[in-house]
Design a protein around this motif. Structure first.
Motif, PDB file in Angstrom:
ATOM      1  N   THR A  15      43.727  39.419  56.078  1.00 44.10           N
ATOM      2  CA  THR A  15      43.304  38.162  56.698  1.00 44.10           C
ATOM      3  C   THR A  15      42.961  38.339  58.159  1.00 44.10           C
ATOM      4  OG1 THR A  15      45.642  37.759  56.888  1.00 44.10           O
ATOM      5  CG2 THR A  15      44.485  36.578  55.169  1.00 44.10           C
ATOM      6  N   THR A 252      45.855  22.209  45.280  1.00 45.76           N
ATOM      7  CA  THR A 252      45.595  23.641  45.495  1.00 45.76           C
ATOM      8  C   THR A 252      46.919  24.417  45.533  1.00 45.76           C
ATOM      9  OG1 THR A 252      43.785  22.927  46.917  1.00 45.76           O
ATOM     10  CG2 THR A 252      44.325  25.268  46.929  1.00 45.76           C
ATOM     11  N   GLN A 349      49.666  37.609  48.022  1.00 50.39           N
ATOM     12  CA  GLN A 349      48.500  37.385  47.183  1.00 50.39           C
ATOM     13  C   GLN A 349      48.292  35.889  46.939  1.00 50.39           C
ATOM     14  OE1 GLN A 349      48.651  39.221  43.295  1.00 50.39           O
ATOM     15  NE2 GLN A 349      46.788  40.326  43.812  1.00 50.39           N
ATOM     16  N   GLN A 352      46.740  34.342  49.880  1.00 50.47           N
ATOM     17  CA  GLN A 352      45.295  34.618  49.962  1.00 50.47           C
ATOM     18  C   GLN A 352      44.515  33.754  48.998  1.00 50.47           C
ATOM     19  OE1 GLN A 352      45.512  38.952  49.556  1.00 50.47           O
ATOM     20  NE2 GLN A 352      43.969  38.960  51.153  1.00 50.47           N
ATOM     21  N   GLU A 353      45.112  33.586  47.839  1.00 53.17           N
ATOM     22  CA  GLU A 353      44.470  32.788  46.825  1.00 53.17           C
ATOM     23  C   GLU A 353      44.316  31.337  47.304  1.00 53.17           C
ATOM     24  OE1 GLU A 353      43.098  33.702  44.170  1.00 53.17           O
ATOM     25  OE2 GLU A 353      42.779  31.775  43.148  1.00 53.17           O
ATOM     26  N   ARG A 356      41.740  31.071  49.942  1.00 51.34           N
ATOM     27  CA  ARG A 356      40.396  31.145  49.358  1.00 51.34           C
ATOM     28  C   ARG A 356      39.993  29.779  48.766  1.00 51.34           C
ATOM     29  NH1 ARG A 356      38.090  31.871  44.737  1.00 51.34           N
ATOM     30  NH2 ARG A 356      40.057  31.991  43.601  1.00 51.34           N
ATOM     31  N   ARG A 357      40.938  29.220  48.018  1.00 50.33           N
ATOM     32  CA  ARG A 357      40.623  27.942  47.371  1.00 50.33           C
ATOM     33  C   ARG A 357      40.426  26.825  48.376  1.00 50.33           C
ATOM     34  NH1 ARG A 357      42.975  27.443  41.390  1.00 50.33           N
ATOM     35  NH2 ARG A 357      43.509  29.639  41.065  1.00 50.33           N
ATOM     36  N   GLU A 359      39.309  27.210  51.335  1.00 53.19           N
ATOM     37  CA  GLU A 359      37.986  27.423  51.928  1.00 53.19           C
ATOM     38  C   GLU A 359      36.895  26.938  50.992  1.00 53.19           C
ATOM     39  OE1 GLU A 359      38.174  31.519  52.974  1.00 53.19           O
ATOM     40  OE2 GLU A 359      38.943  31.078  54.995  1.00 53.19           O
ATOM     41  N   GLU A 360      37.028  27.297  49.728  1.00 54.48           N
ATOM     42  CA  GLU A 360      36.036  26.875  48.737  1.00 54.48           C
ATOM     43  C   GLU A 360      35.942  25.356  48.669  1.00 54.48           C
ATOM     44  OE1 GLU A 360      36.938  28.491  44.947  1.00 54.48           O
ATOM     45  OE2 GLU A 360      36.171  30.479  45.483  1.00 54.48           O
TER      46      GLU A 360
END
Lengths: 500, 457
Positions: A15, A252, A349, A352-353, A356-357, A359-360
């Motif tokens: 990150t 999320t 992990q 990070q997941e 990511r979500r 951000e998406e």
């Protein structure tokens, strides 16, 4: 178990953290146990007899090293606490401090002093111990001494004595509550099991061996008592945001929860953004305060990922959990608490997941926006007479408050207001004769505290406000709170394993 | 532990008076105990062993040294008691001691340290049993003076009598006139000077047992002045007894302090007290009571030029005749003034539970406990106590003095309102009320407008 977590950590960090930072700040469990075996002498001897498979002695010792590292590294930064080690009982600056905290063992060994170097205070601590044991020998205990404007509050917790000396005008009960927080902070580092065992084995043990490097937690906590109302309210503050965004974050967080995750939270400074918890447990605000206090105490956490054992005393004061801490933005921090000491990689992990979500789902901008607009201004409420307010939801144990506006931008004025709030909250929450309504008019301000449905509302006005005006303002404020309820409070906390 | 504490009212465990500078400097171990005993001037209970005394005094010394980083060195331990009240009780006991004995230092100089110890012991042995530590309330906190309410004409009558008295008997320059426990005239420099003397004279315990000052001329065990209230709970001076006693026959008139038989020829034995706020000055005391209603208290400074008068029996006979003649009419005036003031305030007294105190002139007035309708439960009394403690505490710290507090109990639905303005404090209690903050404020306004309009805004 030695080198593996470190490798994992190095491997897993993606990150945007520079690798240099990592080697010093990340994961200590493995590295330290290799290097430091010779030095651990004291703690090891005491504790290695334990049948505990997780070997808390090593954990504590390595964490100690790790915090010590953080501390060294963070020294140049502005948020590092300056310890007033040059002060002592013969020094007028020391005696003029408004509030002292002392912690000592029942044998009189100094453990912590808010100001001054504990080791130079050993005769002073011995005196405290003598006084306390004098009463103990009569099957009595001294709880509070009043000397002019100073209050001395004593409490015995397990093998420790805690003492507060204050001229701030706080009541005995309030100081006692603060001592309770300090004790929790020690359990947070050691667990009650370990604390009792150490002193059972060796009454004379110098606990500073195990606590070294963590004084900043206690320092930070002691300072927070007079800055944040969260401690005397027993509640936590949430980040204000639209309910749609909060919903998105919640859902999320509840996706793809790794094995072992007990509590997960996203913090923005001292505000809670989102929380996830096990089905049958909720996170006690005191535990949340301790976690948030840890993250804020050291800037070391900011640079990379940290894996550290912690004990959440309200959840279970006998065992360690493991906390994963990672900053993903300047003020945005993940704290994941796991029951599995080897789950660093999974937690990383998972984080990070989630990132990511988020951000998406375009949540990150929303969060940034929310952080920027917090704390909100009193002007938003549209009640001009109102100078400041706090609203606590007793069912959600959360509270909200606008940013202090003049005159409360000055430190002394803010402290004074908090003291009055504190008195109001004590009256409303009193165990024997609780009050429903509290009105206090001083020379500087008038404060109303009242219980309305499931809320405690505390509001500050000018000193000459009429009661009719104050009550109108409180009604208007109540309407505003009702309207913004889902923006300022987290109404439902998602449960782990709720969704996949 | 807290449970067992709750059901046991607070009581005094020990009280010690000591002076660390009295210790001899010898450092050997055997004399350590003796040294502790030397510092200790008084210890209650007197049955405590030397060892126990030494322990507690040693502890107190340690605590004082320990807390000296602070500012003051008045120490006391607290549990369920309000500090400010407890401290006032201690200060009061000390004021009373000084009234009779000037001070420890004085006894030490004029007599010996042994004498001081004996005097302290005698004094506290009599004083301590009077205090009920379980039911301390605002009356103990303020220890104020009850003023007689008089219409202007009556006041002028009193004033002219006092002037006449002063010119007829030049030695009596500081007369104090009481009607029951109500103060009618204060001839002393200020109320602070008057306070210990007033407290002593009106204390229902005064006169019950021999104390070396007051003559035992009343019925056995009867107080000198019986009407003062000692607690908010009991209504010793309910209005009816005051009026009734005025019509009962066979009442006492005579010297409470002074010769029991004014016809005595020869030297009169004089009783002395010490008065003054900073410097305690020795005064001879003369107290005459007329028909159990009016009491004239006259301290005469020892240095007074006309002092010779009061050593003669003939003087007292003259004074008694003078007072009997003049007080006969004045008593009725005072009783009428009191009755009309009482009628005027009766509605307020029955319908409002209030407590008013002015620290400037030490005046207090309360309806609490005077009528059946104004009795308070123990927790409300406690609430008043802690409110007073807050007022005092905040003022001592100096920044942000508290002007007003209103609280509503969630359990009993009672409102307690406290206001402080300058030297005045007013407390009002509204039990079991469904009023809101605004309504309560209106009630308080109504009350102050109607009954305190001249002194409170």
């Amino acid at each position: 178990m030695n080198a593996e977590p470190l490798e994992k950590a190095l491997f897993a960090t993606g990150t945007g953290v520079v690798e240099n930072d990592l080697s010093s700040s990340v994961p200590d469990v493995g590295v330290m146990s290799l290097q430091e075996e010779a030095n651990i002498a004291d703690a090891e001897q005491v504790l290695s007899r334990s049948e505990d498979p997780s070997r808390p002695d090593l954990i504590a010792e390595t964490r100690r090293r790790s915090f010590a590292n953080h501390k060294d590294e963070a020294r140049p930064k502005k948020d590092v606490l300056h310890r007033h080690t040059d002060e002592g009982p013969n020094n007028s600056r020391w005696t003029h401090r408004k509030k002292h905290f002392f912690i000592l063992s029942s044998a009189g060994k100094p453990i912590y002093s808010r100001y001054g170097d504990e080791s130079k205070l050993s005769s002073f601590m011995g005196l405290i111990q003598a006084i306390l044991s004098f009463f103990a020998s009569d099957d009595d205990s001294v709880r509070c001494l009043n000397a002019g404007s100073h209050k001395f509050v004593f409490t015995m917790k397990g093998p420790l004595y805690l003492v507060a000396v204050s001229s701030t005008g706080e009541s005995e009960a309030q100081l006692r509550q603060q001592l309770g927080y300090l004790y929790s902070q020690i359990l947070f580092i050691l667990t009650s099991t370990q604390l009792t065992r150490i002193f059972e084995t060796r009454v004379n043990y110098d606990l500073r061996n195990l606590l070294a490097g963590t004084e900043m937690f206690l320092d930070q906590l002691a300072r927070s008592f007079q800055q944040s109302p969260g401690f005397f309210l027993g509640a936590f503050q949430c980040l204000r945001m639209s309910s749609r965004l909060r919903q998105k974050i919640s859902s999320t967080l509840s996706m793809a929860n790794p094995q072992g995750l007990a509590f997960g939270m996203l913090l923005a400074k001292e505000h809670l953004i989102g929380l996830i918890r096990p089905k049958r447990y909720s996170l006690h605000p005191n535990d949340l305060h301790l976690l948030s206090n840890m993250v804020q105490s050291s800037s070391g956490f900011r640079s990379g990922e940290t894996w550290t054992p912690v004990c959440l005393p309200q959840f279970n004061n006998r065992a360690f959990l493991h906390a994963y801490v990672s900053f993903v933005g300047p003020d945005l921090c993940f704290v994941l608490v796991s029951t599995d000491k080897d789950s660093f990689f999974e937690m990383s992990q998972y984080k990070q997941e989630i990132v990511r979500r988020l951000e998406e789902g375009a949540c990150v901008d929303g969060i940034d926006e929310a952080i920027r607009s917090v704390p909100y201004s009193i002007v938003e409420i549209g009640v001009p007479q109102l100078r400041h307010f706090i609203c606590k939801s007793t069912t959600l144990v959360q509270y909200t408050q606008p940013t202090p506006s003049p005159p409360y931008t000055k430190k002394d004025d803010w402290k004074r207001l908090l003291t009055v709030y504190q008195r109001a909250s004590e009256a409303l929450q009193a165990r024997s004769d609780p009050m429903q309504m509290f009105f206090h008019a001083g020379t500087a301000e008038a404060v109303v505290g009242c219980v309305v449905a499931s809320y405690e509302i505390y509001a500050a006005f000018g000193p000459l406000v009429s009661k009719a005006t104050a009550m109108e303002a409180i009604n208007a404020l109540q309407k505003w709170i009702k309207r913004h309820e889902d923006h300022i409070f987290i109404n439902s906390v998602p449960v782990i394993g709720g969704k996949t | 532990m807290s449970n067992t504490w709750k059901h046991r009212p607070p009581c005094l465990v020990y009280l010690a008076i000591f002076n660390p500078s009295l210790a001899t400097t010898s450092r050997d171990r055997e004399s350590a105990l003796a040294a502790e005993d030397q510092i200790c001037l008084f210890y209650s209970p007197t049955t405590a062993s030397l060892d126990e005394k030494a322990r507690q005094v040693g502890l107190a010394t340690a605590l004082i040294n320990f807390t000296r980083g602070g500012h003051k060195v008045i120490e006391y331990l607290e549990d369920g008691l309000q500090n400010s009240i407890l401290r006032n009780v201690l200060i009061r006991s000390w004021e009373a001691f000084k009234l009779f004995h000037k001070g420890i230092e004085h006894i030490r100089k004029t007599q010996s340290i042994e004498a001081a110890r004996r005097v302290l012991e005698e004094f506290y042995a009599g004083f301590l049993p009077r205090i009920d530590f379980g039911t301390l309330d605002l009356l103990d906190a303020f220890d104020g003076i009850q003023f007689a309410s008089l219409p202007k004409t009556s006041y002028l009558q009193v004033s002219s009598l006092i002037q006449l008295l002063k010119s007829t008997f030049p030695v009596l320059q500081h007369p104090i006139l009481l009607w029951h426990d109500h103060l009618v005239w204060n001839g002393l420099a200020d109320f602070e000077t008057l306070k210990p003397l007033y407290t002593y004279m009106t204390d229902p315990e005064t006169g019950r047992v021999y104390d070396g000052i007051v003559n035992q001329v009343k019925h056995k065990g009867e107080p000198v002045i019986a009407t003062r209230r000692v607690s908010l709970k009991t209504a010793r001076s309910s209005g009816r007894t005051l009026l009734k006693s005025a019509r009962r026959g066979g009442k006492f008139s005579g010297y409470l302090v002074g010769p029991t038989n004014p016809g005595t020829v020869g030297a009169i034995e004089l009783k002395n007290v010490f008065l003054g706020t900073t410097d305690k000055v020795e005064h001879h005391l003369i107290v005459y009571q007329y028909e159990e209603e009016c009491t004239l208290v006259v301290p005469v400074p020892v240095s007074s030029p006309n002092k010779a008068d009061i050593t003669k029996g003939e003087f007292y006979a003259r004074l008694a005749t003078f007072l009997d003649n003049h007080l006969k009419t004045l008593v009725n005036v005072l009783a009428d003034g009191w009755a009309s003031a009482r009628n005027l305030g009766e509605f307020a007294d029955q319908h409002f539970r209030y407590f008013y105190y002015n620290s400037m002139n030490l005046a207090f007035k309360t309806s609490i406990g005077s009528y059946k309708s104004t009795v308070l439960t123990a927790d409300l009394v406690q609430c008043l106590n802690s409110m007073h403690d807050t007022f005092v505490g905040e003022t001592e710290r100096g920044h942000n003095a508290v002007n007003e507090m209103c609280v509503k109990s969630a359990v009993t639905d009672s409102w307690v309102v406290g206001r402080r303005s300058g030297s005045r404090e007013l407390y009002l209690v509204f039990p079991k009320s469904d009023m809101g903050l605004v309504d309560v404020d209106d009630e308080v306004k109504k009350f102050t407008m109607a009954y305190f309009s001249d002194i409170l805004q």
